[in-house]
Design a protein around this motif. Structure first.
Motif, PDB file in Angstrom:
ATOM      1  N   LYS A 181       0.789  -1.207  -0.159  1.00 27.39           N
ATOM      2  CA  LYS A 181       0.022   0.024   0.034  1.00 27.39           C
ATOM      3  C   LYS A 181       0.930   1.213  -0.012  1.00 27.39           C
ATOM      4  O   LYS A 181       0.636   2.159  -0.629  1.00 27.39           O
TER       5      LYS A 181
ATOM      6  N   SER B 232       0.802   3.867  -3.069  1.00 30.20           N
ATOM      7  CA  SER B 232       0.303   5.281  -2.811  1.00 30.20           C
ATOM      8  C   SER B 232       1.436   6.257  -3.127  1.00 30.20           C
ATOM      9  O   SER B 232       1.183   7.460  -3.824  1.00 30.20           O
TER      10      SER B 232
ATOM     11  N   ASP C  23      -3.183   2.713  -7.462  1.00 28.38           N
ATOM     12  CA  ASP C  23      -4.675   2.254  -6.428  1.00 28.38           C
ATOM     13  C   ASP C  23      -4.218   1.411  -5.368  1.00 28.38           C
ATOM     14  O   ASP C  23      -3.672   0.183  -5.861  1.00 28.38           O
ATOM     15  N   THR C  24      -4.335   1.685  -4.072  1.00 26.67           N
ATOM     16  CA  THR C  24      -3.865   0.830  -3.085  1.00 26.67           C
ATOM     17  C   THR C  24      -4.797  -0.401  -2.898  1.00 26.67           C
ATOM     18  O   THR C  24      -4.319  -1.384  -2.235  1.00 26.67           O
ATOM     19  N   ASN C  25      -5.809  -0.399  -3.677  1.00 24.03           N
ATOM     20  CA  ASN C  25      -6.722  -1.654  -3.532  1.00 24.03           C
ATOM     21  C   ASN C  25      -6.110  -2.723  -4.341  1.00 24.03           C
ATOM     22  O   ASN C  25      -6.511  -4.024  -4.019  1.00 24.03           O
ATOM     23  N   ARG C  26      -5.017  -2.619  -4.893  1.00 20.91           N
ATOM     24  CA  ARG C  26      -4.294  -3.678  -5.440  1.00 20.91           C
ATOM     25  C   ARG C  26      -3.409  -4.303  -4.697  1.00 20.91           C
ATOM     26  O   ARG C  26      -2.258  -5.176  -5.138  1.00 20.91           O
ATOM     27  N   ALA C  27      -3.232  -3.821  -3.517  1.00 19.89           N
ATOM     28  CA  ALA C  27      -2.067  -4.220  -2.625  1.00 19.89           C
ATOM     29  C   ALA C  27      -2.089  -5.950  -2.395  1.00 19.89           C
ATOM     30  O   ALA C  27      -1.257  -6.462  -2.475  1.00 19.89           O
TER      31      ALA C  27
ATOM     32  N   GLU D 131      -3.237  -8.354  -4.431  1.00 16.34           N
ATOM     33  CA  GLU D 131      -2.765  -8.672  -5.665  1.00 16.34           C
ATOM     34  C   GLU D 131      -1.487  -8.884  -5.885  1.00 16.34           C
ATOM     35  O   GLU D 131      -0.721  -9.633  -6.162  1.00 16.34           O
TER      36      GLU D 131
END
Length: 213
Positions: free
Chosen positions: A55, A59, A64-68, A70
């Motif tokens: 993340k 950042s 996009d931190t939502n791909r952390a 993955e």
């Protein structure tokens, strides 16, 4: 130093000679997301929970931190397929000696348990009374939670714990937990380890610092 009852070890860069392979895995996966990671940057961040590290890097690079999750999954898969795991010199002998001297032993690592247990030799893993990994706790290093959790599981007070670390974030976590910390210059120059109570050159020197029970 015989006031100590437990010895708590970081894993990457302390027990396992894994930092180069971990860096290669992170670098390979992050490059697919357009992120460049230098070795110096990674080594100084060692100890951060893997999800939090992903993340942070996403950042920092405007991704996009939502791909952390993955990224972490891909990184761990790459590592397990391509690592050349080995222990630092003196690790097995030192661990066996400390265990024989009556110390409680713990591993406290930001690594996921699956990676750690799939790389550390089973016979050596069994020497540790508890293993605290990044996927077992909510707040990782530099918060004190990982080390405090280990002390609780060992049934001893933080003041009775000696921590062995190799990176600033891990040292900060140990000191935040109220524990004595010895740092090893296995991956970083001693100038980065100044907050430790003691700095030594290699794992084999630990026995000179820890008295038998």
């Amino acid at each position: 130093m015989n006031k100590f009852k437990g010895i708590l070890f970081d894993f990457d860069g302390v027990i396992g000679r894994t930092m180069e392979d971990n860096y290669t895995a992170w670098k390979n996966v992050l490059s697919q997301f357009g992120i460049e990671l230098t070795k110096d940057e990674y080594f100084l961040l060692e100890g951060v929970n893997t999800i939090e590290l992903a993340k942070l890097l996403l950042s920092k690079n405007g991704k996009d931190t939502n791909r952390a999750a993955e990224i972490v999954k891909a990184k761990e898969e790459y590592y397990l397929k391509n690592n050349n795991f080995s222990l630092y010199e003196g690790v097995e002998e030192t661990i066996h000696t400390l265990k024989g001297n009556g110390y409680l032993l713990a591993i406290v690592s930001a690594a996921n348990f699956s990676r750690l247990s799939n790389t550390l030799y089973p016979a050596l893993l069994k020497e540790f009374n508890t293993v605290i990994t990044g996927d077992k706790i909510d707040r990782g290093k530099p918060f004190p939670d990982p080390y405090l959790t280990a002390a609780k599981e060992l049934g001893i007070e933080p003041s009775e714990c000696l921590v062995v670390e190799n990176a600033p974030i891990g040292i900060e976590a140990a000191k935040n937990a109220g524990m004595y910390c010895i740092a090893i210059t296995s991956t970083l120059d001693k100038k980065y380890l100044s907050k430790a109570d003691k700095i030594i050159g290699n794992f084999s020197m630990l026995l000179d610092e820890i008295e038998p029970q």
